[in-house]
Scaffold this motif. Structure first.
Motif, short mmCIF file in Angstrom:
data_model
loop_
_atom_site.label_atom_id
_atom_site.label_comp_id
_atom_site.label_asym_id
_atom_site.label_seq_id
_atom_site.Cartn_x
_atom_site.Cartn_y
_atom_site.Cartn_z
N LEU A 99 0.85 -1.18 0.00
CA LEU A 99 0.00 0.00 0.00
C LEU A 99 0.89 1.24 0.00
CD1 LEU A 99 -2.44 -1.27 2.79
CD2 LEU A 99 -2.68 -1.49 0.30
N VAL A 100 0.51 2.26 -0.78
CA VAL A 100 1.38 3.43 -0.91
C VAL A 100 0.79 4.65 -0.22
CG1 VAL A 100 2.37 2.61 -3.08
CG2 VAL A 100 0.36 4.11 -3.14
N ASP A 101 1.69 5.55 0.22
CA ASP A 101 1.23 6.83 0.79
C ASP A 101 1.07 7.85 -0.35
OD1 ASP A 101 3.71 7.82 0.12
OD2 ASP A 101 4.50 7.78 2.17
N GLU A 102 0.80 9.11 0.02
CA GLU A 102 0.52 10.13 -1.01
C GLU A 102 1.69 10.31 -1.97
OE1 GLU A 102 0.92 11.73 2.46
OE2 GLU A 102 -0.49 10.06 2.66
N SER A 103 2.91 10.07 -1.47
CA SER A 103 4.07 10.29 -2.34
C SER A 103 4.38 9.06 -3.21
CB SER A 103 5.30 10.61 -1.47
OG SER A 103 5.71 9.45 -0.78
N GLY A 104 3.59 7.98 -3.02
CA GLY A 104 3.84 6.78 -3.81
C GLY A 104 4.78 5.80 -3.13
N TYR A 105 5.23 6.15 -1.92
CA TYR A 105 6.14 5.25 -1.18
C TYR A 105 5.35 4.07 -0.62
CZ TYR A 105 9.69 3.67 2.11
OH TYR A 105 10.60 2.91 2.80
N VAL A 106 5.90 2.87 -0.76
CA VAL A 106 5.22 1.68 -0.24
C VAL A 106 5.40 1.63 1.29
CG1 VAL A 106 5.17 -0.84 -0.25
CG2 VAL A 106 5.42 0.40 -2.39
N MET A 107 4.27 1.74 1.99
CA MET A 107 4.29 1.82 3.46
C MET A 107 4.50 0.42 4.03
SD MET A 107 1.10 4.43 4.13
CE MET A 107 -0.10 3.44 3.24
N ASN A 108 5.43 0.32 4.94
CA ASN A 108 5.78 -1.01 5.46
C ASN A 108 4.70 -1.61 6.36
OD1 ASN A 108 8.37 -2.86 5.59
ND2 ASN A 108 7.41 -2.92 7.60
N ASP A 109 4.42 -0.94 7.48
CA ASP A 109 3.60 -1.59 8.50
C ASP A 109 2.14 -1.75 8.07
OD1 ASP A 109 6.06 -1.34 9.60
OD2 ASP A 109 5.41 -0.37 11.46
N ALA A 110 1.63 -0.78 7.34
CA ALA A 110 0.25 -0.90 6.84
C ALA A 110 0.18 -2.08 5.87
CB ALA A 110 -0.17 0.39 6.15
N THR A 111 1.22 -2.26 5.07
CA THR A 111 1.25 -3.38 4.13
C THR A 111 1.31 -4.70 4.88
OG1 THR A 111 2.30 -2.05 2.41
CG2 THR A 111 2.54 -4.43 2.23
N VAL A 112 2.12 -4.76 5.95
CA VAL A 112 2.21 -6.01 6.72
C VAL A 112 0.83 -6.40 7.26
CG1 VAL A 112 3.19 -7.09 8.79
CG2 VAL A 112 4.66 -5.76 7.25
N GLU A 113 0.07 -5.41 7.76
CA GLU A 113 -1.29 -5.71 8.25
C GLU A 113 -2.13 -6.36 7.14
OE1 GLU A 113 -2.35 -5.65 11.33
OE2 GLU A 113 -0.33 -4.96 11.87
N ALA A 114 -2.02 -5.81 5.93
CA ALA A 114 -2.78 -6.37 4.79
C ALA A 114 -2.29 -7.77 4.45
CB ALA A 114 -2.65 -5.44 3.58
N LEU A 115 -0.97 -7.98 4.53
CA LEU A 115 -0.42 -9.30 4.19
C LEU A 115 -0.86 -10.36 5.21
CD1 LEU A 115 3.22 -8.20 3.29
CD2 LEU A 115 1.39 -8.81 1.68
N ILE A 116 -1.02 -9.93 6.46
CA ILE A 116 -1.50 -10.85 7.49
C ILE A 116 -2.93 -11.29 7.15
CG2 ILE A 116 -2.21 -10.97 9.92
CD1 ILE A 116 0.22 -9.13 10.54
N ARG A 117 -3.77 -10.33 6.76
CA ARG A 117 -5.15 -10.68 6.40
C ARG A 117 -5.17 -11.61 5.19
NH1 ARG A 117 -8.45 -5.01 7.03
NH2 ARG A 117 -10.23 -6.40 7.13
N GLN A 118 -4.30 -11.30 4.22
CA GLN A 118 -4.23 -12.14 3.02
C GLN A 118 -3.80 -13.56 3.40
OE1 GLN A 118 -1.15 -10.95 0.23
NE2 GLN A 118 -2.25 -11.86 -1.52
#
Ligand code: PBG
Length: 336
Positions: free
Chosen positions: A141-160
């Motif tokens: 998942l990316v923030d406004e600048s397009g940077y891939v956010m680490n911890d928010a992505t990890v939360e999504a990967l856990i759900r996946q």
């Protein structure tokens, strides 16, 4: 001539002696390749009784769920014991928050259940990363600048990962390269009672140009546009960093580790196997496959000999097994 007869030197030692006949070559062979070493990646798409060729990967098709099930039965009959699933996600379910990734009724989740229902003996591995589901084709998942956010992505990967576990997956394989994702996924799996679910971590995944045909196959190339994955996948120049990545994934609870791509990184495979003695795997990726196929179709190489030599090379470098688009073909070559 006595001075030439010191033990350890010519002619006491002639390395060609053991190479002289097939029986002695066989006796001293250090590595072997068998169908047990092969893992087949599969592309799954929506539809029924559908097989669609992947243009940049000759002989590879995107298969509907029913066709995936029959493919798994064929593969198992050939002796292949595990497959990895990659979905071709319809563009209308891609989103900024990648929520389709953990849809209990999503394409991958339905495919896992169908395989485990009809061919339960085959090991089902799933790719954990968000790139099939994000509008921008990034693995997170990316923030406004397009940077891939680490911890928010990890939360999504856990759900996946949990959704794959609930659907019946045997192995989840995080290919995203976020920090701390193995720990997060492992904790969540333990909390929900999936204590035997194995994690195959893409421990050292490089930001490689060899993934091009794969991105065509799953349709993420267009989403990605001109962007790159340098802020999370590894720099091809680094090997010591690969050891650090792998050490962390092992501490966080990975059962198996993988290096990707394959052939250009045999040194990294060797160092990781030597350093950790873990079940170690290589991913011979789409670009490697496409190069062999193109040369073979032009009649420039002996495809069978060259591919089997390459796969044996992974074993010599320390791999316990290889993910390869050649798995099915190699199984036929090995057991004609
Ligand atoms: C996505 C993923 C990729 C591959 C496997 N999982 C592509 C990427 O990182 O862009 C590539 C596999 C191949 O090239 O065969 N997380």
């Amino acid at each position: 001539m006595v001075e030439h007869l010191e033990s350890g030197h010519y002619p006491f030692t002639r390395l060609r002696r053991m190479r002289a006949d097939s029986f002695s070559r066989t006796l001293m062979r250090e590595s072997t390749l068998s169908v047990d070493d092969l893992i087949q990646p599969l592309f799954v798409r929506e539809g029924d009784k559908t097989a669609e060729p992947v243009q940049s990967m000759p002989c590879i098709e995107r298969l509907s769920v029913d066709r995936i099930v029959s493919k798994c039965r064929d593969l198992h009959n050939l002796g292949i014991q595990s497959v990895v699933l990659f979905p071709v996600t319809p563009s209308d379910v891609k989103s900024d928050d990648a929520r389709e990734a953990w849809n209990p009724d999503g394409l991958v989740q339905r495919t896992i259940s169908a395989i485990k229902d009809k061919v339960p003996e085959i090991g089902v591995m799933t790719d954990v990363a968000l790139d099939p589901y994000t509008l921008n084709g990034q693995d997170g998942l990316v923030d406004e600048s397009g940077y891939v956010m680490n911890d928010a992505t990890v939360e999504a990967l856990i759900r996946q990962s949990l959704s794959h576990a609930h659907a019946g997956a045997d192995v989840v394989a995080p290919s995203d390269m976020m920090d701390g994702r193995i720990c997060g996924i492992r904790k969540a799996l333990e909390d929900e009672g999936f204590y035997n679910l194995r994690i195959l971590s893409y421990a050292a995944k490089y930001a490689s140009s060899f993934y091009g045909p794969f991105r065509d196959a799953v349709g993420s190339a267009a989403n990605l546009g001109g962007s790159d994955k340098y802020s999370y996948q590894m720099d091809p120049a680094n090997a010591e960093e690969a050891l650090r990545e792998t050490a962390l994934d092992i501490q966080e609870g990975a059962d198996m580790v993988m290096i990707k791509p394959g052939t250009p990184y045999l040194d990294v495979i060797w160092r990781i196997r030597e350093a950790f003695g873990m079940p170690t795997f290589a991913y011979q990726v789409s670009g490697e496959y496409a190069m062999f196929k193109a040369a073979a179709q032009n009649g420039w190489i002996d495809e069978q000999a060259l591919v089997l030599e390459t796969l044996l090379g992974f074993k010599r470098a320390g791999c316990h097994g290889v993910l390869t688009y050649y798995a099915e073909q190699a199984a036929r070559w090995l057991n004609p």
